[in-house]
Design a protein around this motif. Structure first.
Motif, PDB file in Angstrom:
ATOM      1  N   VAL A 152       0.757  -1.117   0.013  1.00  0.00           N
ATOM      2  CA  VAL A 152       0.216  -0.098   0.030  1.00  0.00           C
ATOM      3  C   VAL A 152       0.744   1.130   0.046  1.00  0.00           C
ATOM      4  CG1 VAL A 152      -1.826   1.263   1.226  1.00  0.00           C
ATOM      5  CG2 VAL A 152      -1.798  -1.217   1.078  1.00  0.00           C
ATOM      6  N   LEU A 153       0.632   2.033  -1.130  1.00  0.00           N
ATOM      7  CA  LEU A 153       1.489   3.263  -1.156  1.00  0.00           C
ATOM      8  C   LEU A 153       0.909   4.688  -0.394  1.00  0.00           C
ATOM      9  CD1 LEU A 153       2.258   2.704  -4.940  1.00  0.00           C
ATOM     10  CD2 LEU A 153       3.734   2.004  -3.138  1.00  0.00           C
ATOM     11  N   GLU A 154      -0.487   4.489  -0.722  1.00  0.00           N
ATOM     12  CA  GLU A 154      -1.401   5.707  -0.182  1.00  0.00           C
ATOM     13  C   GLU A 154      -2.735   5.630   0.270  1.00  0.00           C
ATOM     14  OE1 GLU A 154      -0.779   8.901  -2.909  1.00  0.00           O
ATOM     15  OE2 GLU A 154      -1.456  10.583  -1.473  1.00  0.00           O
ATOM     16  N   VAL A 155      -3.023   5.991   1.137  1.00  0.00           N
ATOM     17  CA  VAL A 155      -4.627   5.623   1.457  1.00  0.00           C
ATOM     18  C   VAL A 155      -5.425   6.949   1.818  1.00  0.00           C
ATOM     19  CG1 VAL A 155      -6.145   4.527   3.123  1.00  0.00           C
ATOM     20  CG2 VAL A 155      -4.026   3.694   2.258  1.00  0.00           C
ATOM     21  N   VAL A 156      -6.142   7.448   1.316  1.00  0.00           N
ATOM     22  CA  VAL A 156      -7.297   8.466   1.701  1.00  0.00           C
ATOM     23  C   VAL A 156      -8.791   7.767   2.257  1.00  0.00           C
ATOM     24  CG1 VAL A 156      -6.011  10.111   0.434  1.00  0.00           C
ATOM     25  CG2 VAL A 156      -7.921   9.121  -0.423  1.00  0.00           C
ATOM     26  N   THR A 157      -9.035   8.413   2.996  1.00  0.00           N
ATOM     27  CA  THR A 157     -10.458   7.953   3.772  1.00  0.00           C
ATOM     28  C   THR A 157     -11.373   9.164   3.848  1.00  0.00           C
ATOM     29  OG1 THR A 157      -9.228   6.329   4.872  1.00  0.00           O
ATOM     30  CG2 THR A 157     -11.562   6.687   5.328  1.00  0.00           C
ATOM     31  N   ALA A 158     -12.710   8.860   3.688  1.00  0.00           N
ATOM     32  CA  ALA A 158     -13.596   9.704   3.760  1.00  0.00           C
ATOM     33  C   ALA A 158     -14.819   9.394   4.574  1.00  0.00           C
ATOM     34  CB  ALA A 158     -14.271  10.280   2.510  1.00  0.00           C
ATOM     35  N   ASP A 159     -15.019   9.893   5.954  1.00  0.00           N
ATOM     36  CA  ASP A 159     -16.177   9.556   6.549  1.00  0.00           C
ATOM     37  C   ASP A 159     -17.464  10.144   6.033  1.00  0.00           C
ATOM     38  OD1 ASP A 159     -15.153   8.025   8.670  1.00  0.00           O
ATOM     39  OD2 ASP A 159     -13.987   9.821   9.412  1.00  0.00           O
ATOM     40  N   LEU A 160     -18.402   9.603   5.604  1.00  0.00           N
ATOM     41  CA  LEU A 160     -19.556  10.211   5.165  1.00  0.00           C
ATOM     42  C   LEU A 160     -20.667  10.572   6.066  1.00  0.00           C
ATOM     43  CD1 LEU A 160     -19.699   7.321   2.411  1.00  0.00           C
ATOM     44  CD2 LEU A 160     -18.254   9.394   2.349  1.00  0.00           C
ATOM     45  N   ALA A 161     -21.522  11.793   5.853  1.00  0.00           N
ATOM     46  CA  ALA A 161     -22.401  12.135   6.480  1.00  0.00           C
ATOM     47  C   ALA A 161     -23.693  12.558   5.503  1.00  0.00           C
ATOM     48  CB  ALA A 161     -22.153  13.203   7.463  1.00  0.00           C
ATOM     49  N   ARG A 162     -24.845  12.576   6.140  1.00  0.00           N
ATOM     50  CA  ARG A 162     -26.040  13.099   5.666  1.00  0.00           C
ATOM     51  C   ARG A 162     -26.165  14.498   5.876  1.00  0.00           C
ATOM     52  NH1 ARG A 162     -27.423   8.571   8.711  1.00  0.00           N
ATOM     53  NH2 ARG A 162     -27.775   6.579   7.586  1.00  0.00           N
ATOM     54  N   ALA A 163     -27.087  14.949   5.316  1.00  0.00           N
ATOM     55  CA  ALA A 163     -27.449  16.542   5.138  1.00  0.00           C
ATOM     56  C   ALA A 163     -27.791  16.938   6.830  1.00  0.00           C
ATOM     57  CB  ALA A 163     -28.715  16.741   4.454  1.00  0.00           C
ATOM     58  N   ASP A 164     -28.137  16.051   7.684  1.00  0.00           N
ATOM     59  CA  ASP A 164     -28.316  16.369   9.136  1.00  0.00           C
ATOM     60  C   ASP A 164     -27.196  15.975   9.754  1.00  0.00           C
ATOM     61  OD1 ASP A 164     -28.520  13.546   9.277  1.00  0.00           O
ATOM     62  OD2 ASP A 164     -30.337  13.313  10.008  1.00  0.00           O
ATOM     63  N   GLY A 165     -26.112  15.640   9.242  1.00  0.00           N
ATOM     64  CA  GLY A 165     -24.776  15.364   9.867  1.00  0.00           C
ATOM     65  C   GLY A 165     -24.809  14.081  10.293  1.00  0.00           C
ATOM     66  N   SER A 166     -25.542  13.316  10.311  1.00  0.00           N
ATOM     67  CA  SER A 166     -25.549  11.948  10.925  1.00  0.00           C
ATOM     68  C   SER A 166     -24.702  11.103   9.977  1.00  0.00           C
ATOM     69  CB  SER A 166     -26.964  11.325  11.160  1.00  0.00           C
ATOM     70  OG  SER A 166     -27.613  11.185   9.775  1.00  0.00           O
ATOM     71  N   TRP A 167     -24.092  10.071  10.782  1.00  0.00           N
ATOM     72  CA  TRP A 167     -23.067   9.279   9.983  1.00  0.00           C
ATOM     73  C   TRP A 167     -23.734   8.338   8.844  1.00  0.00           C
ATOM     74  CZ3 TRP A 167     -22.874   3.963   9.146  1.00  0.00           C
ATOM     75  CH2 TRP A 167     -21.648   3.330   8.933  1.00  0.00           C
ATOM     76  N   ALA A 168     -23.037   8.136   7.729  1.00  0.00           N
ATOM     77  CA  ALA A 168     -23.826   7.508   6.718  1.00  0.00           C
ATOM     78  C   ALA A 168     -22.719   6.377   6.130  1.00  0.00           C
ATOM     79  CB  ALA A 168     -24.290   8.223   5.706  1.00  0.00           C
ATOM     80  N   GLY A 169     -21.301   6.574   6.555  1.00  0.00           N
ATOM     81  CA  GLY A 169     -20.696   5.250   5.888  1.00  0.00           C
ATOM     82  C   GLY A 169     -19.171   6.052   5.897  1.00  0.00           C
ATOM     83  N   VAL A 170     -18.430   5.355   5.071  1.00  0.00           N
ATOM     84  CA  VAL A 170     -16.817   5.552   4.937  1.00  0.00           C
ATOM     85  C   VAL A 170     -16.343   5.161   3.472  1.00  0.00           C
ATOM     86  CG1 VAL A 170     -16.158   3.284   6.099  1.00  0.00           C
ATOM     87  CG2 VAL A 170     -14.609   5.287   6.027  1.00  0.00           C
ATOM     88  N   ALA A 171     -15.797   5.800   2.941  1.00  0.00           N
ATOM     89  CA  ALA A 171     -15.120   5.621   1.540  1.00  0.00           C
ATOM     90  C   ALA A 171     -13.602   5.651   1.810  1.00  0.00           C
ATOM     91  CB  ALA A 171     -15.765   6.459   0.481  1.00  0.00           C
TER      92      ALA A 171
END
Ligand SMILES: [Cu+2]
Ligand SMILES: [Zn+2]
Length: 179
Positions: free
Chosen positions: A27-46
């Motif tokens: 693995v050379l490089e990893v980027v991660t995004a925590d996902l949220a809905r419009a109201d700010g609640s947790w919706a996943g991870v990419a």
């Protein structure tokens, strides 16, 4: 998650703040995004992992209901609800038009539509074409980059956004070493 590519479990673990980073030589490089809905609640991870054998995208998310949703990498790393217009247009360093079915396309940020199952889950992983992650032409340039999931499917041709409707889920990509 499929067991075919066990190395993809690593970025998922890395997204947990209590875990230590356990990168392997592959693995050379990893980027991660925590996902949220419009109201700010947790919706996943990419996660996007640059590896010696290519660049891989993985996603675990929770949609509002079963169905098909448009999804893109967007040009700005800012997710301000409720409309997420702060994320800017589709990430498009090559200045093309929108859509994989558009002869003048596509944006680097144009990803395939995603399907949510009856329990609203989206789980996927696939190899991306060789996008650039770092540097001025990279997804994580000076103003960053984000992932957006839309309320409707992308028609893969209508410029500039594939008629995919409202932005319902957003996440800012950050360097994967978050332990
Ligand atoms: Cu989009
Ligand atoms: Zn696009």
């Amino acid at each position: 998650m499929r067991k075919l590519l066990p190395i993809l479990i690593i970025p998922t673990l890395a997204s947990c703040s209590t875990m230590q980073s356990t990168k392997t030589a592959e693995v050379l490089e990893v980027v991660t995004a925590d996902l949220a809905r419009a109201d700010g609640s947790w919706a996943g991870v990419a996660t996007i992992s640059k590896r010696t054998d290519g660049i891989f995208f993985s996603l675990t998310a929770e949609a509002p209901s079963a169905g098909t949703y448009g999804m893109h990498l967007h040009a700005v790393g800012k997710c301000q609800g409720p409309d997420f217009t702060s994320a800017g247009p589709h990430w498009n360093p090559a200045m093309k038009q929108h859509g994989r079915d558009n002869p003048m396309g596509a944006h680097d940020g144009d990803l395939p539509n995603v399907d949510a199952t009856a329990d609203r889950k989206i789980t996927l992983e696939y190899k991306l074409t060789d996008i650039v992650l770092s540097g001025p032409m990279g997804l994580l340039d000076a103003d960053g980059g984000s992932l957006i999931i839309h309320e409707k499917a992308d028609d893969y041709k209508t410029d500039p956004s594939g008629n995919s409707g409202k932005r319902i889920i957003c996440g800012v990509f950050k360097s994967g070493n978050r332990s």
